[in-house]
Scaffold this motif. Structure first.
Motif, PDB file in Angstrom:
ATOM      1  N   LEU A   5       0.830  -1.197   0.000  1.00 28.49           N
ATOM      2  CA  LEU A   5       0.000   0.000   0.000  1.00 28.49           C
ATOM      3  C   LEU A   5       0.869   1.254   0.000  1.00 28.49           C
ATOM      4  N   ALA A   6       2.004   1.189   0.654  1.00 32.67           N
ATOM      5  CA  ALA A   6       2.912   2.337   0.672  1.00 32.67           C
ATOM      6  C   ALA A   6       3.419   2.643  -0.735  1.00 32.67           C
ATOM      7  N   SER A  40      -2.474  -9.676  -9.906  1.00 32.72           N
ATOM      8  CA  SER A  40      -3.904  -9.531  -9.684  1.00 32.72           C
ATOM      9  C   SER A  40      -4.282  -9.867  -8.248  1.00 32.72           C
ATOM     10  N   GLU A  41      -3.714 -10.937  -7.736  1.00 30.86           N
ATOM     11  CA  GLU A  41      -4.003 -11.325  -6.358  1.00 30.86           C
ATOM     12  C   GLU A  41      -3.418 -10.311  -5.376  1.00 30.86           C
ATOM     13  N   VAL A  46      -4.352  -5.641  -1.559  1.00 26.72           N
ATOM     14  CA  VAL A  46      -4.177  -4.230  -1.227  1.00 26.72           C
ATOM     15  C   VAL A  46      -5.533  -3.553  -1.086  1.00 26.72           C
ATOM     16  N   ALA A  47      -6.449  -3.853  -2.012  1.00 28.64           N
ATOM     17  CA  ALA A  47      -7.792  -3.269  -1.945  1.00 28.64           C
ATOM     18  C   ALA A  47      -8.472  -3.622  -0.630  1.00 28.64           C
ATOM     19  N   ASP A  48      -8.319  -4.860  -0.208  1.00 28.73           N
ATOM     20  CA  ASP A  48      -8.953  -5.275   1.041  1.00 28.73           C
ATOM     21  C   ASP A  48      -8.270  -4.624   2.236  1.00 28.73           C
ATOM     22  N   ALA A  87      -8.190   4.217  -5.000  1.00 29.28           N
ATOM     23  CA  ALA A  87      -9.610   4.175  -5.361  1.00 29.28           C
ATOM     24  C   ALA A  87      -9.902   3.343  -6.609  1.00 29.28           C
ATOM     25  N   PRO A  88      -9.085   3.446  -7.686  1.00 33.14           N
ATOM     26  CA  PRO A  88      -9.381   2.635  -8.877  1.00 33.14           C
ATOM     27  C   PRO A  88      -9.409   1.136  -8.599  1.00 33.14           C
ATOM     28  N   LEU A  89      -8.654   0.687  -7.595  1.00 35.34           N
ATOM     29  CA  LEU A  89      -8.667  -0.735  -7.256  1.00 35.34           C
ATOM     30  C   LEU A  89     -10.065  -1.202  -6.876  1.00 35.34           C
ATOM     31  N   LEU A  90     -10.786  -0.365  -6.161  1.00 40.74           N
ATOM     32  CA  LEU A  90     -12.119  -0.739  -5.703  1.00 40.74           C
ATOM     33  C   LEU A  90     -13.163  -0.593  -6.807  1.00 40.74           C
ATOM     34  N   ALA A  91     -12.828   0.181  -7.830  1.00 45.56           N
ATOM     35  CA  ALA A  91     -13.759   0.393  -8.934  1.00 45.56           C
ATOM     36  C   ALA A  91     -13.581  -0.625 -10.048  1.00 45.56           C
TER      37      ALA A  91
END
Length: 205
Positions: A5-6, A40-41, A46-48, A87-91
């Motif tokens: 995430l960093a 992808s995994e 990271v999204a979670d 944000a794009p990860l969640l979209a």
């Protein structure tokens, strides 16, 4: 996941790869492949991780459904403002990690317990979520000084317009541009007021 995430926070989403993460951790890429099948995994994890940072005010959620929806939306927006590149990860895909499931369950349960039909609960949840994501993605990697500078430039350009050619714009020129946080709250109010109307129709049907 903190290191991954960093990288997203510091360098952007495109910079995150297993190789980049291995370099950040000071380990070999082969070691990471024991934990992740591929990028992808890693992105899903990271999204979670981001969703795991969402904290809601328990008192606000315990109030009426309107205040509860506002708090859930604001809590997610606060987190995405801290991680603007995420944000794009969640979209891009529907999050299905453990934190995502908890967040979704909490929101849907809140709506169902307050009398929403199954269809309206799902519609409310997805619409509010997309609203939050849309505004968070507009923030991108920009900082507050960047946004202030851009707002000043837009304001100056609007003020210089020919009022005879653009009379409507000239009439509201002193109100533009609208800060993104203000737009976010205005849109959230519209969604909630619309849901109240739809919920009222369900109750009288």
């Amino acid at each position: 996941m903190a290191a991954a995430l960093a990288i997203v926070d510091d360098e952007g989403l495109d910079a995150l790869s297993l190789r980049a993460l291995a370099q950040r951790l000071g380990s070999g890429t082969a070691t990471l492949y024991r934990h992740f099948e591929g990028r992808s995994e890693l992105l899903a994890e990271v999204a979670d991780r981001v969703l795991g940072e969402v904290r809601v005010d328990a008192d606000a959620v315990a109030e009426g459904w309107e205040d509860a929806c506002r708090e859930l939306a604001r809590a997610l927006f606060r987190v995405l403002c801290r991680h603007r590149n995420a944000a794009p990860l969640l979209a891009q895909r529907i999050p299905l990690g453990p934190h995502a499931m908890v967040q979704r369950e909490r929101a849907l349960a809140l709506l169902l317990e307050r009398g929403f039909s199954r269809e309206l609960a799902v519609g409310a949840y997805t619409t509010i979520s997309r609203h939050v994501l849309g505004y968070a993605m507009q923030l991108g990697g920009s900082t507050a000084p960047d946004r202030d500078r851009e707002a000043a430039e837009v304001s100056a350009q609007i003020d210089s317009l020919d009022g005879r050619r653009f009379p409507a714009t000239a009439t509201v020129a002193d109100l533009m541009p609208v800060p993104i946080e203000t737009e976010f709250e205005f849109g959230l109010d519209l969604i909630i007021e619309g849901l109240a109307v739809l919920r009222g129709r369900e109750e009288t049907a």
